[in-house]
Design a protein around this motif. Structure first.
Motif, PDB file in Angstrom:
ATOM      1  N   LEU A 246       0.823  -1.220   0.000  1.00  0.00           N
ATOM      2  CA  LEU A 246       0.000   0.000   0.000  1.00  0.00           C
ATOM      3  C   LEU A 246       0.856   1.268   0.000  1.00  0.00           C
ATOM      4  CD1 LEU A 246      -2.836  -1.033   2.510  1.00  0.00           C
ATOM      5  CD2 LEU A 246      -2.987  -0.875   0.017  1.00  0.00           C
ATOM      6  N   LYS A 247       2.068   1.192  -0.509  1.00  0.00           N
ATOM      7  CA  LYS A 247       2.925   2.366  -0.595  1.00  0.00           C
ATOM      8  C   LYS A 247       2.741   3.045  -1.945  1.00  0.00           C
ATOM      9  CE  LYS A 247       7.720   3.976  -0.288  1.00  0.00           C
ATOM     10  NZ  LYS A 247       9.146   3.585  -0.152  1.00  0.00           N
ATOM     11  N   VAL A 248       2.485   4.356  -1.909  1.00  0.00           N
ATOM     12  CA  VAL A 248       2.267   5.133  -3.128  1.00  0.00           C
ATOM     13  C   VAL A 248       3.575   5.807  -3.531  1.00  0.00           C
ATOM     14  CG1 VAL A 248       0.914   6.969  -4.211  1.00  0.00           C
ATOM     15  CG2 VAL A 248      -0.116   5.552  -2.420  1.00  0.00           C
ATOM     16  N   GLU A 499      -6.255   5.849   5.220  1.00  0.00           N
ATOM     17  CA  GLU A 499      -7.555   5.962   5.908  1.00  0.00           C
ATOM     18  C   GLU A 499      -8.501   4.871   5.432  1.00  0.00           C
ATOM     19  OE1 GLU A 499      -8.638   9.915   4.890  1.00  0.00           O
ATOM     20  OE2 GLU A 499      -7.458  10.855   6.508  1.00  0.00           O
ATOM     21  N   TRP A 500      -8.494   4.624   4.125  1.00  0.00           N
ATOM     22  CA  TRP A 500      -9.339   3.553   3.574  1.00  0.00           C
ATOM     23  C   TRP A 500      -8.909   2.193   4.135  1.00  0.00           C
ATOM     24  CZ3 TRP A 500      -7.569  -0.559   0.602  1.00  0.00           C
ATOM     25  CH2 TRP A 500      -8.533  -1.361   0.018  1.00  0.00           C
ATOM     26  N   ALA A 501      -7.595   1.963   4.184  1.00  0.00           N
ATOM     27  CA  ALA A 501      -7.085   0.676   4.672  1.00  0.00           C
ATOM     28  C   ALA A 501      -7.464   0.459   6.131  1.00  0.00           C
ATOM     29  CB  ALA A 501      -5.565   0.626   4.503  1.00  0.00           C
ATOM     30  N   GLU A 502      -7.363   1.515   6.934  1.00  0.00           N
ATOM     31  CA  GLU A 502      -7.692   1.391   8.358  1.00  0.00           C
ATOM     32  C   GLU A 502      -9.190   1.107   8.531  1.00  0.00           C
ATOM     33  OE1 GLU A 502      -7.355   3.948  12.548  1.00  0.00           O
ATOM     34  OE2 GLU A 502      -6.593   4.788  10.654  1.00  0.00           O
ATOM     35  N   LYS A 503     -10.012   1.799   7.753  1.00  0.00           N
ATOM     36  CA  LYS A 503     -11.457   1.629   7.847  1.00  0.00           C
ATOM     37  C   LYS A 503     -11.884   0.232   7.408  1.00  0.00           C
ATOM     38  CE  LYS A 503     -15.791   3.653   6.203  1.00  0.00           C
ATOM     39  NZ  LYS A 503     -16.409   4.723   5.355  1.00  0.00           N
ATOM     40  N   ASN A 504     -11.140  -0.339   6.436  1.00  0.00           N
ATOM     41  CA  ASN A 504     -11.519  -1.641   5.880  1.00  0.00           C
ATOM     42  C   ASN A 504     -10.657  -2.786   6.367  1.00  0.00           C
ATOM     43  OD1 ASN A 504     -13.682  -1.090   3.593  1.00  0.00           O
ATOM     44  ND2 ASN A 504     -12.200   0.581   3.503  1.00  0.00           N
TER      45      ASN A 504
END
Length: 506
Positions: A246-248, A499-504
Motif C-alpha cells: 500500500l505504498k504510493v 484511511e481507507w485501509a484502516e477503515k476496511n
C-alpha cells in the motif's frame, strides 16, 4: 469495459475540466416534472420519456434502426424510448465537457477512471445508492458487492461498471503471415526486449510496414504495459509501488518506468515506431487493417485475439506478457453514470437496470438486429448474414464491453462459445491489488493536478512513444513534476489510502 481508456486521453482531459469550475448541485430524490408517483414500470403508470445514452465509437449507418428496435422493448417495460448519441472518440473529451457543464439533457454517459473522478468532484454525476435500491434491483443481483464498492467515492456509488473483463494483462499481437514468411517463432518472446529481432526483421525486409503501432489513438506504445503492471490508483499520478503493498510512489521515478521508456526509445531510433507516433491518431489496428502494420502491445483478456483478428481481417499470433491483475482502475475503467443533467434519473436507472438484465436489449446494442446485422449459428454463437461482412454491415460496433452486462451477449462465431465462462475464470484467477476497492478523491489537490497535467502534456507522450530522449528528458520531467506539486498529490493519495485501509481492516 472501454475502449471498456488510455493514459494520455484520461490525463489530458483533467486540466480542462478542473479549470471549468464547479458543476451544479442536484438532489436525486427530487420529484421529476411530469413523472407520476407510481414507481412500477409499465405503460400508463409512467409518463413518456426519451432516455439519452451518450457513448463514443465508430459511425454506424443503422444506428437509428437499432435505436428504434431497442425502443420497442423499453416502451413496453418502462414507457421510454431510447436515443443513442454517438460521439467520435477523438472528440469525446471536448464534447462531453460541454455537455456536462451546460444544460443539455444526458441520462446515461460512459465514464471511467480520471474522467469519473473529475466528474464526481465537479458534481456532474448523481449518487446512485437510493436509485439502485428503488429501480436497480437487477444490477444489485448481478454485481458483486466488492465490485460496486470500487465505484464509491466518499461512501457513495456514482457509476455502474459494465460486466466484462475486470482483470487485464499485457500481450503482443503480430501478423501471422509475416511471422511465417520469415520463420519467426513468437513463442521465444518472454519480455519486451525479446521483440527486437522480430521488429528488426520486419523493418529490414518490409520497408512499407510499420513494425509496431500504438494500441489506441491517444495511448502511447507502452500504455498497456503500464496499466497492467501497476495499480495506477485512478490517474497515474501516484501508483502502488507493489501490487501486494500500500505504498504510493511516483511512477515516473521508478526504475521499471525508466527501463520501459529506454526500450521504446531504442525502438524509435531503430525505426520500428512511426516518427509521428506521439502526435498521430493512427492505431496499430488501423495500420494492420491497411496492410501497413505488423504488431502491437495490447491489453489481454479472453477472446482478445479473435476479436482483434475480426477487426483487422487477418490472422494474428498472440503472446502473453505477465499474469492478469485486477485493480479498482480495471473495474472503473468503463462505467455508466447518470449525470445531474438528466431530466429523469429514475427512468435512467430503469434503463440501466434493463441493460444489466434484458438479454434482447443488450444484444441489440451489442450486435444490432437479428437477421439484418447477424444470424445465429448453433446455440450460443452468431455470424454475419449471407452477403454481409465487416465492410458493409450497417451496425458492427463491437463495443459490448461498454454497456451493461456483456455476459448476456451472444458470442461471435470466431470466439469460443464458452467465452463468458472463460472470462469469469480469468477474473477469478487474477492477482488482486491490495488497494482493490479504494477510490481516490482528487479534490484536495486539484490545483496541483492542473499544473501537473501541463507537465504531463509536455513530456509523457514523447517519452512513451520514443520521440524524446529519456537520458535528457526524464530528469526534466520529474523535476517539473516536483515543481508542480506531485509530492503533495502523492502524500494526499497516500493519506486517503491509509484511511481507507484502516477503515476496511486492510
Amino acid at each position: 469495459m472501454r475502449n471498456r481508456v488510455s493514459i494520455l486521453l484520461l490525463i489530458m482531459t483533467m486540466l480542462t475540466t478542473l479549470l471549468a469550475g464547479c458543476g451544479k448541485e442536484s438532489n436525486p430524490a427530487a420529484p421529476v416534472v411530469g413523472e407520476e408517483e407510481a414507481t412500477d414500470s409499465g405503460e400508463g403508470k409512467l409518463a413518456p420519456y426519451e432516455v439519452k445514452l451518450v457513448f463514443y465509437g465508430p459511425a454506424q449507418k443503422d444506428l437509428e434502426l437499432v435505436e428504434q428496435e431497442m425502443s420497442k422493448i423499453t416502451l413496453e417495460k418502462i414507457n421510454a424510448t431510447v436515443k443513442l448519441e454517438r460521439i467520435e472518440p477523438a472528440a469525446w473529451d471536448q464534447q462531453t465537457i460541454l455537455m456536462l457543464t451546460g444544460n443539455e439533457q444526458v441520462d446515461l454517459i460512459v465514464t471511467g477512471n480520471t474522467a469519473f473522478s473529475r466528474q464526481v468532484a465537479q458534481k456532474q454525476l448523481l449518487p446512485l445508492d437510493e436509485l439502485l435500491k428503488s429501480h436497480g434491483q437487477d444490477i444489485l443481483k448481478v454485481l458483486q458487492p466488492e465490485i460496486l464498492e470500487a465505484t464509491k467515492v466518499d461512501g457513495q456509488i456514482y457509476a455502474i461498471p459494465s460486466i466484462r473483463d475486470f482483470a487485464a494483462n499485457a500481450n503482443v499481437m503480430m501478423r501471422k503471415d509475416l511471422l511465417d514468411k520469415y520463420n519467426l517463432d513468437a513463442s521465444t518472446i518472454k519480455t519486451l526486449d525479446d521483440l527486437d529481432p522480430f521488429l528488426e526483421t520486419i523493418k529490414k525486409n518490409e520497408p512499407t510496414i510499420t513494425p509496431l503501432g500504438k494500441p489506441g489513438a491517444a495511448a502511447p506504445i507502452i500504455n498497456r504495459v503500464l496499466e497492467t503492471n501497476w495499480d495506477v490508483l485512478g490517474d497515474y499520478i501516484g501508483v502502488l509501488e507493489k501490487i501486494d503493498g500500500l505504498k504510493v510512489v511516483n511512477l515516473f521515478e521508478t526504475p521499471e518506468y525508466e527501463k520501459l521508456i529506454k526500450t521504446v526509445r531504442r525502438w524509435y531510433e531503430a525505426g520500428y515506431i512511426s516518427k509521428d507516433a506521439a502526435t498521430s491518431k493512427e492505431t496499430a489496428v488501423d495500420l494492420i487493417k491497411a496492410n501497413i502494420g505488423f504488431g502491437v502491445i495490447q491489453k489481454g483478456k479472453p477472446g482478445a485475439l479473435a476479436q482483434t483478428e475480426q477487426r483487422v481481417n487477418t490472422k494474428l499470433e498472440l503472446i502473453n506478457l505477465g499474469k492478469q491483475m485486477t485493480s479498482t482502475t480495471n473495474i472503473t475503467a468503463i462505467m455508466l453514470g447518470i449525470p445531474t443533467n438528466s431530466k429523469n434519473p429514475e427512468r435512467a436507472m430503469m434503463f440501466l437496470n434493463l441493460l444489466n438484465s434484458d438479454r434482447d436489449l443488450i444484444n441489440l446494442l451489442d450486435w444490432g438486429i437479428e437477421g439484418k446485422h447477424y444470424v445465429k449459428v448453433g446455440e450460443k454463437s452468431i455470424d454475419f448474414p449471407p452477403g454481409v461482412d465487416a465492410t458493409n454491415s450497417g451496425f458492427n460496433m463491437r463495443q459490448g464491453w461498454m454497456y451493461g452486462n456483456q455476459l448476456l451477449s451472444h458470442t461471435w462465431v470466431t470466439d469460443n462459445p464458452n467465452l463468458w465462462e472463460e472470462m469469469d475464470q480469468y477474473n477469478r484467477e487474477s492477482t488482486k491489488s491490495a488497494a482493490l476497492g479504494f477510490s481516490y478523491n482528487p479534490s484536495p489537490v486539484k490545483t496541483e493536478l492542473a499544473a501537473i497535467t501541463n507537465v504531463v502534456r509536455q513530456f509523457q507522450s514523447g517519452l512513451e512513444n520514443g520521440a524524446l530522449d529519456p537520458e535528457v528528458n526524464l530528469p526534466k520531467f520529474n523535476a517539473a513534476l516536483r515543481a508542480a506539486g506531485i509530492d503533495k498529490v502523492i502524500a494526499e493519495k497516500q493519506k486517503q489510502l491509509n484511511e481507507w485501509a484502516e477503515k476496511n481492516n486492510k
